[in-house]
Design a protein around this motif. Structure first.
Motif, PDB file in Angstrom:
ATOM      1  N   THR A  98      -7.872  12.047   8.247  1.00 57.09           N
ATOM      2  CA  THR A  98      -9.334  12.085   8.176  1.00 57.09           C
ATOM      3  C   THR A  98      -9.865  11.713   6.811  1.00 57.09           C
ATOM      4  OG1 THR A  98      -9.300  14.457   7.616  1.00 57.09           O
ATOM      5  CG2 THR A  98      -9.462  13.867   9.964  1.00 57.09           C
ATOM      6  N   VAL A  99      -8.984  11.633   5.814  1.00 54.45           N
ATOM      7  CA  VAL A  99      -9.423  11.343   4.453  1.00 54.45           C
ATOM      8  C   VAL A  99      -8.243  10.753   3.693  1.00 54.45           C
ATOM      9  CG1 VAL A  99      -8.806  13.631   3.537  1.00 54.45           C
ATOM     10  CG2 VAL A  99     -10.671  12.322   2.457  1.00 54.45           C
ATOM     11  N   LEU A 100      -8.514   9.926   2.686  1.00 55.32           N
ATOM     12  CA  LEU A 100      -7.437   9.411   1.846  1.00 55.32           C
ATOM     13  C   LEU A 100      -6.912  10.545   0.976  1.00 55.32           C
ATOM     14  CD1 LEU A 100      -8.871   5.943   0.762  1.00 55.32           C
ATOM     15  CD2 LEU A 100      -7.406   6.500   2.709  1.00 55.32           C
ATOM     16  N   HIS A 101      -5.606  10.644   0.877  1.00 60.04           N
ATOM     17  CA  HIS A 101      -5.006  11.759   0.157  1.00 60.04           C
ATOM     18  C   HIS A 101      -3.664  11.319  -0.406  1.00 60.04           C
ATOM     19  CE1 HIS A 101      -3.507  11.834   4.289  1.00 60.04           C
ATOM     20  NE2 HIS A 101      -2.441  12.462   3.842  1.00 60.04           N
ATOM     21  N   GLY A 102      -3.088  12.195  -1.241  1.00 59.67           N
ATOM     22  CA  GLY A 102      -1.838  11.859  -1.892  1.00 59.67           C
ATOM     23  C   GLY A 102      -2.060  10.886  -3.039  1.00 59.67           C
ATOM     24  N   HIS A 103      -0.993  10.224  -3.459  1.00 59.99           N
ATOM     25  CA  HIS A 103      -1.036   9.264  -4.561  1.00 59.99           C
ATOM     26  C   HIS A 103      -2.126   8.230  -4.286  1.00 59.99           C
ATOM     27  CE1 HIS A 103       0.317   5.839  -7.041  1.00 59.99           C
ATOM     28  NE2 HIS A 103       0.937   6.737  -7.793  1.00 59.99           N
ATOM     29  N   ALA A 104      -3.090   8.118  -5.199  1.00 61.11           N
ATOM     30  CA  ALA A 104      -4.304   7.350  -4.910  1.00 61.11           C
ATOM     31  C   ALA A 104      -4.016   5.876  -4.658  1.00 61.11           C
ATOM     32  CB  ALA A 104      -5.303   7.512  -6.057  1.00 61.11           C
ATOM     33  N   VAL A 105      -3.212   5.248  -5.497  1.00 60.64           N
ATOM     34  CA  VAL A 105      -2.953   3.816  -5.334  1.00 60.64           C
ATOM     35  C   VAL A 105      -2.178   3.560  -4.050  1.00 60.64           C
ATOM     36  CG1 VAL A 105      -1.901   1.773  -6.372  1.00 60.64           C
ATOM     37  CG2 VAL A 105      -3.007   3.468  -7.826  1.00 60.64           C
ATOM     38  N   ARG A 106      -1.177   4.387  -3.787  1.00 63.79           N
ATOM     39  CA  ARG A 106      -0.422   4.231  -2.548  1.00 63.79           C
ATOM     40  C   ARG A 106      -1.347   4.341  -1.336  1.00 63.79           C
ATOM     41  NH1 ARG A 106       3.613   6.311  -6.034  1.00 63.79           N
ATOM     42  NH2 ARG A 106       5.760   5.734  -5.478  1.00 63.79           N
ATOM     43  N   ALA A 107      -2.195   5.368  -1.329  1.00 60.04           N
ATOM     44  CA  ALA A 107      -3.079   5.598  -0.187  1.00 60.04           C
ATOM     45  C   ALA A 107      -4.043   4.437   0.014  1.00 60.04           C
ATOM     46  CB  ALA A 107      -3.846   6.903  -0.386  1.00 60.04           C
ATOM     47  N   LEU A 108      -4.583   3.898  -1.070  1.00 56.41           N
ATOM     48  CA  LEU A 108      -5.554   2.806  -0.971  1.00 56.41           C
ATOM     49  C   LEU A 108      -4.891   1.504  -0.550  1.00 56.41           C
ATOM     50  CD1 LEU A 108      -7.555   3.823  -4.131  1.00 56.41           C
ATOM     51  CD2 LEU A 108      -8.576   3.565  -1.859  1.00 56.41           C
ATOM     52  N   TYR A 109      -3.705   1.213  -1.083  1.00 56.30           N
ATOM     53  CA  TYR A 109      -2.983   0.018  -0.646  1.00 56.30           C
ATOM     54  C   TYR A 109      -2.656   0.100   0.847  1.00 56.30           C
ATOM     55  CZ  TYR A 109      -1.984  -2.093  -5.265  1.00 56.30           C
ATOM     56  OH  TYR A 109      -2.076  -2.720  -6.488  1.00 56.30           O
ATOM     57  N   LEU A 110      -2.207   1.270   1.294  1.00 57.40           N
ATOM     58  CA  LEU A 110      -1.877   1.423   2.702  1.00 57.40           C
ATOM     59  C   LEU A 110      -3.119   1.247   3.569  1.00 57.40           C
ATOM     60  CD1 LEU A 110       0.058   2.081   4.994  1.00 57.40           C
ATOM     61  CD2 LEU A 110      -0.350   4.520   4.544  1.00 57.40           C
ATOM     62  N   ALA A 111      -4.235   1.838   3.158  1.00 58.22           N
ATOM     63  CA  ALA A 111      -5.468   1.707   3.923  1.00 58.22           C
ATOM     64  C   ALA A 111      -5.915   0.253   4.003  1.00 58.22           C
ATOM     65  CB  ALA A 111      -6.564   2.573   3.306  1.00 58.22           C
ATOM     66  N   ALA A 112      -5.812  -0.477   2.895  1.00 62.00           N
ATOM     67  CA  ALA A 112      -6.183  -1.893   2.901  1.00 62.00           C
ATOM     68  C   ALA A 112      -5.267  -2.686   3.833  1.00 62.00           C
ATOM     69  CB  ALA A 112      -6.130  -2.460   1.481  1.00 62.00           C
ATOM     70  N   GLY A 113      -3.972  -2.393   3.781  1.00 60.47           N
ATOM     71  CA  GLY A 113      -3.043  -3.066   4.681  1.00 60.47           C
ATOM     72  C   GLY A 113      -3.314  -2.738   6.138  1.00 60.47           C
ATOM     73  N   ALA A 114      -3.713  -1.485   6.401  1.00 62.66           N
ATOM     74  CA  ALA A 114      -4.027  -1.086   7.769  1.00 62.66           C
ATOM     75  C   ALA A 114      -5.260  -1.827   8.282  1.00 62.66           C
ATOM     76  CB  ALA A 114      -4.237   0.423   7.843  1.00 62.66           C
ATOM     77  N   VAL A 115      -6.258  -2.038   7.422  1.00 57.46           N
ATOM     78  CA  VAL A 115      -7.434  -2.814   7.822  1.00 57.46           C
ATOM     79  C   VAL A 115      -7.027  -4.239   8.158  1.00 57.46           C
ATOM     80  CG1 VAL A 115      -9.638  -3.784   7.051  1.00 57.46           C
ATOM     81  CG2 VAL A 115      -9.087  -1.394   6.558  1.00 57.46           C
ATOM     82  N   ASP A 116      -6.176  -4.826   7.322  1.00 55.86           N
ATOM     83  CA  ASP A 116      -5.700  -6.187   7.609  1.00 55.86           C
ATOM     84  C   ASP A 116      -5.021  -6.259   8.974  1.00 55.86           C
ATOM     85  OD1 ASP A 116      -6.618  -7.388   5.307  1.00 55.86           O
ATOM     86  OD2 ASP A 116      -4.745  -7.135   4.202  1.00 55.86           O
ATOM     87  N   VAL A 117      -4.146  -5.302   9.238  1.00 55.27           N
ATOM     88  CA  VAL A 117      -3.451  -5.271  10.530  1.00 55.27           C
ATOM     89  C   VAL A 117      -4.447  -5.096  11.663  1.00 55.27           C
ATOM     90  CG1 VAL A 117      -1.892  -3.894  11.956  1.00 55.27           C
ATOM     91  CG2 VAL A 117      -1.230  -4.490   9.625  1.00 55.27           C
ATOM     92  N   ALA A 118      -5.391  -4.172  11.493  1.00 55.77           N
ATOM     93  CA  ALA A 118      -6.375  -3.906  12.543  1.00 55.77           C
ATOM     94  C   ALA A 118      -7.197  -5.148  12.864  1.00 55.77           C
ATOM     95  CB  ALA A 118      -7.287  -2.756  12.118  1.00 55.77           C
TER      96      ALA A 118
END
Length: 659
Positions: free
Chosen positions: A269-289
């Protein structure tokens, strides 16, 4: 939606080329920054930051790791941390964007020719290092080194490969084309990743989990799929996204959230954990979506980012409030004096916001990008282009000190800017963003052009129906709020020019050939048949303003900050001769520009400095209410936050206690 045709762009590249979405990004051949705030920083990046980064990577042996890492060589002599390959790749990507910004034959040709030579030199060394099966990493797999993929948690092998793929895509889109040698290296590496981590879990015996401790490979694979049309790269990226969050990596005292492996992407429900890791993963997930037509995944990431912006983001747009694990804190845990706000997290947040903007067309992401650009990215790099912040505190209690220009720094938090860090991911990350920044200014929609960020620029492109249009933008933004857009090329049918009025710009006015009118915050669409030479002028009021924090942020309760336009301001004490911890601000008196027309504009507020508190024991009865003592306040000049720590050793604070 799958990738059905390759991106054939060989010049004028774009960082992201989605196959669908509300907006079409424009490339460097369509938009060029010609002057002002960001052109000065782009030029500094080209002439100082890029050569500075290259010289340090050469000196520390990071680039030399490739020349010495031929497949049959021994591991002796490899230098730097296990992820230093990625810094060389980010530098290559930044060089590629710079070549696209100032192509060979244009102004600045000498710099571009030198960069071309360096790109070719580094590409040859990297290609010589690659194993016959496509594996590429200088810290694993050779005699005397750990085995390939033996440390998925910390090894960063797939992380480095992701940056290699992004560098190769940038090179192909900025002059290298589909026959470029770096792209050939990247395709072999991507094929190896797909062969090794494919859907049948061919990783090896024992069921070793097939994800990297640091997301990034997802971004590289999707963009490579967009460039080449290779479906298996997109499929592999989607598989990596789905594998996340099942706690398959080994336990660690930072927890699985540090590695973005504690919760599936769709369920968070929210970005959490290591900030750069979380943001890179979220960006990659948007690309996949976007590429797979997975709107459920897209909505999930958008909702996570919304909650993160509302509860876990600093006033500057900075992300990450915990030094220990470089992580997001809990909701509303945003201490000013322990703000981490890594430069890389700022770059990653822009990458995520840009992808969401292109996918949805929602203009609120413009303001997120703007806030981070002016208050994190612009703050990070020193005036000489040869020093930088890793982290961005909002309250520097101790006096910054000058650092040796030839000494690598081990600590990451607090000022001053350092020439280099043992972990120097931030400078090449900011460099690649700055070099390609023109790609983030303008997009095309179904009816015309949308201006997202304001800078002196020349725009020339084709609309969706093939009509050629052009604009010239002139502005002193952010020092002034006047943005003038002149039509330089048009057609004999209507089309639209969309301008953005920020949420802070109450009282904004739009001036056209039909007169002047007040315009509300949001997207302002001017749609008609334009004439060459016609001008549209947007006037944004740049009055300084006080900003109060959400009362749930304990660390800043009872404080205010000052903003002017997109800029956050701060109190700075040079030489440490003023104790900013005793500062009290009278927020009943509006802040004013200190000297109109002077850039960068300073702002004056009313404030006082109380006597130091108790020395023996810092607790006791409440102090008497002195809020009525307005007469005791005096003028205090504030400076833009992006200017702090540039005039010598200093202390600083953004959040100012009220009287």
């Amino acid at each position: 939606m799958t990738v059905t045709s390759p991106d054939t762009t060989a010049v004028g590249g774009r960082p992201v080329v989605p196959s669908r979405g509300a907006l079409r990004p424009l490339g460097q051949d369509e938009v060029r920054i010609t002057g002002g705030f960001w052109r000065a920083r782009q030029d500094l990046n080209a002439t100082a930051s890029l050569p500075h980064a290259r010289s340090w990577m050469d000196r520390l042996g990071w680039t030399g790791n490739f020349a010495a890492a031929e497949p049959d060589a021994t591991a002796a002599g490899r230098r730097g941390r296990e992820f230093t390959d990625s810094e060389v790749y980010k530098l290559l990507e930044a060089m590629s964007w710079e070549v696209g910004r100032v192509p060979v034959g244009g102004a600045g040709n000498q710099t571009t020719v030198a960069l071309e030579d360096q790109i070719k030199e580094l590409t040859e060394a990297i290609a010589a290092t690659q194993a016959p099966d496509g594996y590429l990493h200088t810290a694993f797999g050779r005699p005397g080194q750990p085995a390939r993929y033996s440390d998925m948690q910390w090894g960063h092998e797939l992380y480095c490969t992701g940056h290699l793929l992004q560098a190769a895509v940038a090179r192909a889109r900025n002059g290298g084309g589909h026959a470029d040698p770096l792209l050939a290296v990247a395709r072999r590496a991507a094929d190896h990743v797909c062969d090794t981590f494919g859907p049948d879990d061919r990783f090896g015996p024992g069921g070793t989990p097939g994800i990297c401790g640091h997301p990034e490979i997802e971004l590289g694979l999707v963009e490579l799929a967009r460039l080449t049309g290779e479906q298996r790269y997109l499929d592999q990226a989607a598989l990596f996204v789905e594998r996340r969050g099942h706690r398959t990596l080994p336990p660690h005292h930072f927890g699985w959230s540090y590695f973005s492996d504690d919760q599936p992407v769709r369920e968070s429900t929210v970005l959490h954990g290591h900030a750069v890791r979380a943001l890179y993963l979220a960006a990659g997930a948007v690309d996949v979506a976007v590429e797979t037509g997975d709107d459920e995944l897209l909505r999930a990431v958008a909702a996570q980012f919304d909650r993160t912006l509302a509860r876990r983001t600093y006033l500057t747009g900075g992300m990450g409030s915990r030094h220990t694990d470089e992580a997001f804190g809990d909701d509303f845990v945003l201490p000013a004096d322990r703000a981490y706000s890594e430069t890389c997290a700022g770059v990653a947040a822009i990458m995520l916001a840009w992808r969401l903007l292109l996918a949805t067309g929602d203009g609120r992401y413009d303001e997120v990008i703007e806030r981070i650009l002016y208050n994190v990215v612009a703050t990070a790099i020193g005036d000489d282009g040869r020093s930088f912040f890793y982290a961005h505190t909002l309250h520097q209690r101790t006096l910054t000190t000058a650092l040796p220009e030839d000494e690598e720094q081990l600590g990451f938090g607090g000022g001053p800017r350092a020439p280099w860090f043992e972990v120097s991911c931030c400078l090449p990350n900011a460099a690649r963003l700055l070099a390609g920044l023109s790609c983030y200014l303008v997009t095309a929609d179904d009816t015309g052009l949308r201006l997202h960020q304001y800078a002196d620029a020349e725009i020339s492109t084709c609309l969706i129906d093939g009509r050629e249009v052009g604009l010239q933008v002139r502005t002193d933004y952010p020092d002034s709020g006047t943005v003038t857009v002149r039509v330089t090329k048009t057609a004999d049918r209507p089309w639209s020019i969309t301008l953005r009025v920020p949420q802070w710009a109450a009282g904004a006015e739009l001036v056209t050939t039909y007169g002047r009118r007040h315009v509300p915050a949001g997207d302002i669409v001017v749609y008609r048949t334009f004439a060459v030479g016609e001008e549209i002028r947007l006037e944004l009021p740049m009055r300084p303003r006080f900003t109060a924090p959400d009362p749930r942020i304990d660390a800043t309760r009872g404080c205010v900050a000052v903003e002017r336009g997109p800029l956050v301001y701060c109190a700075e004490a040079l030489g440490g001769d003023t104790d900013l911890d005793t500062l009290r601000v009278d927020h009943t008196v509006p802040p004013v520009d200190t000297e109109a027309g002077v850039a960068p504009a300073s702002v004056t507020i009313r404030a006082r400095f109380d006597a130091p508190g108790r020395e023996a024991w810092p607790y006791g009865p409440p102090e008497p209410d002195t809020s009525h003592a307005v007469a005791q306040t005096k003028p205090l000049d504030l400076v833009p936050y992006h200017r702090w720590a540039r005039r010598g050793p200093s202390t600083m604070r953004v959040w100012l206690p009220t009287t």
